[in-house]
Design an enzyme around this catalytic site. Structure first.
Site, PDB file in Angstrom:
ATOM      1  N   ASP A 210      -7.757  -5.749   0.264  1.00 26.02           N
ATOM      2  CA  ASP A 210      -8.302  -6.354  -0.901  1.00 26.02           C
ATOM      3  C   ASP A 210      -7.867  -7.769  -0.765  1.00 26.02           C
ATOM      4  O   ASP A 210      -8.518  -8.687  -1.324  1.00 26.02           O
ATOM      5  CB  ASP A 210      -7.940  -5.925  -2.216  1.00 26.02           C
ATOM      6  CG  ASP A 210      -8.630  -4.518  -2.527  1.00 26.02           C
ATOM      7  OD1 ASP A 210      -9.757  -4.482  -2.199  1.00 26.02           O
ATOM      8  OD2 ASP A 210      -7.828  -3.640  -3.130  1.00 26.02           O
TER       9      ASP A 210
ATOM     10  N   HIS B  59       0.861  -1.035   0.053  1.00 21.52           N
ATOM     11  CA  HIS B  59       0.178  -0.073  -0.106  1.00 21.52           C
ATOM     12  C   HIS B  59       0.805   1.032  -0.236  1.00 21.52           C
ATOM     13  O   HIS B  59       2.112   1.199   0.652  1.00 21.52           O
ATOM     14  CB  HIS B  59      -0.902   0.043   1.222  1.00 21.52           C
ATOM     15  CG  HIS B  59      -2.201   0.796   1.177  1.00 21.52           C
ATOM     16  ND1 HIS B  59      -1.968   2.258   1.530  1.00 21.52           N
ATOM     17  CD2 HIS B  59      -3.199   0.630   0.720  1.00 21.52           C
ATOM     18  CE1 HIS B  59      -3.189   2.599   1.202  1.00 21.52           C
ATOM     19  NE2 HIS B  59      -3.883   1.861   0.805  1.00 21.52           N
TER      20      HIS B  59
HETATM   21  N1  ACO Z   1       3.833  -7.670  -4.599  1.00 24.20           N
HETATM   22  C1  ACO Z   1       5.388  -7.772  -5.008  1.00 24.20           C
HETATM   23  N2  ACO Z   1       6.250  -6.682  -4.703  1.00 24.20           N
HETATM   24  C2  ACO Z   1       5.472  -5.443  -4.244  1.00 24.20           C
HETATM   25  C3  ACO Z   1       4.300  -5.320  -4.159  1.00 24.20           C
HETATM   26  C4  ACO Z   1       3.419  -6.571  -4.498  1.00 24.20           C
HETATM   27  N3  ACO Z   1       1.945  -6.645  -4.176  1.00 24.20           N
HETATM   28  N4  ACO Z   1       3.883  -4.152  -3.614  1.00 24.20           N
HETATM   29  C5  ACO Z   1       5.062  -3.285  -3.858  1.00 24.20           C
HETATM   30  N5  ACO Z   1       6.242  -4.262  -4.160  1.00 24.20           N
HETATM   31  C6  ACO Z   1       7.603  -3.727  -4.145  1.00 24.20           C
HETATM   32  C7  ACO Z   1       7.899  -3.165  -5.498  1.00 24.20           C
HETATM   33  O1  ACO Z   1       8.281  -4.033  -6.390  1.00 24.20           O
HETATM   34  C8  ACO Z   1       8.901  -2.265  -4.783  1.00 24.20           C
HETATM   35  O2  ACO Z   1      10.011  -2.934  -5.026  1.00 24.20           O
HETATM   36  P1  ACO Z   1      11.623  -2.269  -5.056  1.00 24.20           P
HETATM   37  O3  ACO Z   1      11.660  -1.352  -4.113  1.00 24.20           O
HETATM   38  O4  ACO Z   1      12.408  -3.383  -5.224  1.00 24.20           O
HETATM   39  O5  ACO Z   1      11.463  -1.661  -6.326  1.00 24.20           O
HETATM   40  C9  ACO Z   1       8.516  -1.893  -3.413  1.00 24.20           C
HETATM   41  O6  ACO Z   1       7.709  -2.963  -3.095  1.00 24.20           O
HETATM   42  C10 ACO Z   1       7.868  -0.711  -3.021  1.00 24.20           C
HETATM   43  O7  ACO Z   1       6.651  -0.580  -4.198  1.00 24.20           O
HETATM   44  P2  ACO Z   1       6.216   0.512  -4.921  1.00 24.20           P
HETATM   45  O8  ACO Z   1       5.498  -0.152  -6.195  1.00 24.20           O
HETATM   46  O9  ACO Z   1       7.275   1.370  -5.318  1.00 24.20           O
HETATM   47  O10 ACO Z   1       4.976   1.049  -4.142  1.00 24.20           O
HETATM   48  P3  ACO Z   1       3.699   2.119  -4.236  1.00 24.20           P
HETATM   49  O11 ACO Z   1       3.378   2.844  -3.041  1.00 24.20           O
HETATM   50  O12 ACO Z   1       4.118   2.918  -5.516  1.00 24.20           O
HETATM   51  O13 ACO Z   1       2.678   1.203  -4.837  1.00 24.20           O
HETATM   52  C11 ACO Z   1       0.733  -0.281  -4.676  1.00 24.20           C
HETATM   53  C12 ACO Z   1       1.801   0.649  -4.000  1.00 24.20           C
HETATM   54  C13 ACO Z   1       0.421   0.139  -6.179  1.00 24.20           C
HETATM   55  C14 ACO Z   1      -0.620  -0.764  -3.850  1.00 24.20           C
HETATM   56  C15 ACO Z   1       1.685  -1.671  -4.654  1.00 24.20           C
HETATM   57  O14 ACO Z   1       1.947  -2.241  -3.516  1.00 24.20           O
HETATM   58  C16 ACO Z   1       0.730  -2.878  -5.506  1.00 24.20           C
HETATM   59  O15 ACO Z   1       0.677  -2.758  -6.708  1.00 24.20           O
HETATM   60  N6  ACO Z   1       0.284  -3.615  -4.822  1.00 24.20           N
HETATM   61  C17 ACO Z   1      -0.651  -4.743  -5.737  1.00 24.20           C
HETATM   62  C18 ACO Z   1      -2.132  -4.199  -5.904  1.00 24.20           C
HETATM   63  C19 ACO Z   1      -2.673  -3.854  -4.555  1.00 24.20           C
HETATM   64  O16 ACO Z   1      -3.279  -5.027  -3.949  1.00 24.20           O
HETATM   65  N7  ACO Z   1      -3.462  -2.837  -4.622  1.00 24.20           N
HETATM   66  C20 ACO Z   1      -4.575  -2.407  -3.966  1.00 24.20           C
HETATM   67  C21 ACO Z   1      -3.937  -1.196  -3.317  1.00 24.20           C
HETATM   68  S1  ACO Z   1      -5.139  -0.943  -1.874  1.00 24.20           S
HETATM   69  C22 ACO Z   1      -6.744  -0.239  -2.451  1.00 24.20           C
HETATM   70  O17 ACO Z   1      -6.737   0.311  -3.379  1.00 24.20           O
HETATM   71  C23 ACO Z   1      -7.910  -0.740  -1.780  1.00 24.20           C
END
Ligand code: ACO
Length: 436
Positions: free
Chosen positions: A371, A313
């Site tokens: 979720d 998140h």
């Molecule tokens: N699975 C694996 N790796 C992940 C995940 C995940 N679900 N989420 C983040 N990471 C990793 C990224 O690859 C990144 O790694 P790095 O530092 O080695 O490059 C690090 O964790 C940081 O993640 P970001 O993508 O920079 O974080 P951001 O804040 O931009 O994204 C997000 C947040 C979009 C929610 C992301 O965690 C994601 O895509 N999660 C899966 C989708 C999801 O569950 N979304 C629901 C959000 S809650 C809602 O809307 C109700």
């Protein structure tokens, strides 16, 4: 917001004069540096794609402490609201700032109930869609179309119009989502029944048919109501910011909420519940719990685009408090329906356990979000996977409209107009087509 005693001073290594920027305190949470005059003072913009460090507005509605894993609606912890209040009370709280007493709740619920039907003409509009259209495609269209049916509440600058549009949107979203579902399965639309609760009425419109009496299961009714409460608002997330930006042009509330629905659809946002369930089903098809290790290797592989959906998140760097409540509801619903041994729930628990102990997730502070479990609950209730995000939109509508109305009432509100760092071609001359 209160002006802080200290100021921020921005200095430049090339000798340009430094500038002082005011700092403001909120009631809780990080201070903000006010950069509104920065361009006038320095000719520079700030650069913050994805708004990682930018507060786009002041708001008194929802507060999140991502490090603590805390979520408050108007100051009340989500755990207390989910346990002691229902969705109608939560809507009242988000819209008006206070929890209703018995009389105020009855009056508000009656008001919402009076608006649950949609203009009969809406069904002809709906029939223009293909039967296999994604419910979020349908919802984007239907919500936008409300502005064509309810002309008398489209003036965003008129407080009475905003109020009635808010009630109409909250009241009609369940009707529209259920109509989209009934259309996709070829069953007759069920009119709302106003003697039922908000969640009970939604279940009736979804699952009843004209052929027999439908009895609302109270466990499922409570579970749905909790899903609605947990999803009702979440501060300045992507869809809420979209609603604010769209509404900032003065467009009508229905159009602004339709923009929110469109934004919510994406898998990085509200579409994650659908993506999460699809992911669990894929792993189940691959062999279930025995394949979790292999799947996790793919998730951690930087060269694969596989993500553990329902994890991570932007704001929560601790357990999402909504995920805990949703896990509780999940267990309750599965037990009530005799599905305690549901393989997808077991798989989700196994994935969660591994992820919470794995260095990759621990070091990145990746925890389950709401979720992760909401899809399993909805599937157990009998809601098709493709409808999950539409139900999220139904619940979030009150948050969107509360935030939109707060923005319009804010004396500091202006049309949203971000700037850019231009990296394209500098000025050049158009050549005649024969010389290009
Ligand atoms: N699975 C694996 N790796 C992940 C995940 C995940 N679900 N989420 C983040 N990471 C990793 C990224 O690859 C990144 O790694 P790095 O530092 O080695 O490059 C690090 O964790 C940081 O993640 P970001 O993508 O920079 O974080 P951001 O804040 O931009 O994204 C997000 C947040 C979009 C929610 C992301 O965690 C994601 O895509 N999660 C899966 C989708 C999801 O569950 N979304 C629901 C959000 S809650 C809602 O809307 C109700």
């Amino acid at each position: 917001m209160k002006l802080a005693d200290n100021k921020a001073t921005l200095s430049f290594s090339n000798g340009s004069p430094s500038v002082d920027l005011p700092v403001y305190h909120g009631n809780v949470g990080p201070d903000v540096v006010d950069i509104r005059k920065l361009y006038a003072q320095t000719g520079m913009f700030t650069y913050d794609p994805g708004f990682l460090s930018t507060a786009s507005c002041q708001s008194a509605i929802t507060y999140i402490d991502g490090d603590k894993g805390e979520l408050l609606y108007r100051g009340y912890p989500i755990e207390q609201l989910a346990t002691n209040c229902d969705f109608m009370e939560t809507c009242h709280l988000l819209l008006y700032g206070n929890l209703p007493d018995v009389a105020a709740k009855a009056a508000f619920t009656k008001r919402v109930s009076n608006h649950t039907m949609v203009n009969e003409q809406m069904q002809f509009f709906l029939r223009g869609f293909r039967r296999d259209a994604h419910p979020m495609a349908i919802m984007t269209g239907l919500v936008g179309a409300l502005s064509a049916f309810y002309h008398d509440s489209t003036d965003i600058n008129n407080p009475e119009h905003r109020e009635i549009a808010a009630i109409r949107l909250i009241a009609k979203m369940p009707t529209l989502v259920a109509m989209a579902y009934k259309y996709s399965v070829g069953q007759p639309f069920m009119y709302p029944k106003n003697n039922l609760s908000y969640a009970g009425n939604f279940m009736h419109m979804m699952f009843a048919t004209p052929c027999e009496e439908y009895v609302v299961n109270p466990v499922i009714e409570r579970a749905l109501d909790r899903i609605f409460v947990l999803h009702a608002d979440h501060e300045q997330n992507a869809s809420t910011s979209t609603v604010r930006l769209c509404g900032s042009s003065g467009t009508n509330p229905f159009a602004a909420i339709a923009a929110g629905v469109a934004c919510l659809w994406g898998p990085a946002h509200g579409g994650a519940n659908e993506a999460c369930l699809n992911m669990l089903e894929d792993i189940q098809r691959m062999g279930g719990i025995s394949k979790v290790g292999q799947f996790m290797e793919q998730v951690k592989d930087k060269n694969s685009s596989v993500k553990l959906m329902g994890f991570g998140h932007r704001v929560y760097k601790n357990y999402d408090p909504r995920a805990k409540l949703m896990q509780e509801t999940c267990k309750e619903v599965l037990t009530a329906l005799g599905l305690e041994n549901d393989p997808l729930f077991k798989l989700a628990m196994a994935l969660e356990k591994i992820a919470l102990e794995d260095e990759y997730f621990v070091s990145r502070k990746l925890y389950p979000n709401v979720d992760f479990y909401s899809g399993i609950v909805q599937r157990a209730i009998g809601i098709p996977v493709s409808l999950f995000t539409a139900i999220f939109a139904l619940a979030r509508t009150v948050g969107w409209i509360a935030q939109l109305n707060e923005m319009i009432g804010d004396p500091e509100y202006k049309i949203g107009r971000p700037r850019q760092l231009f990296t394209g071609s500098v000025r050049r001359e158009v050549q005649p087509i024969s010389k290009r």
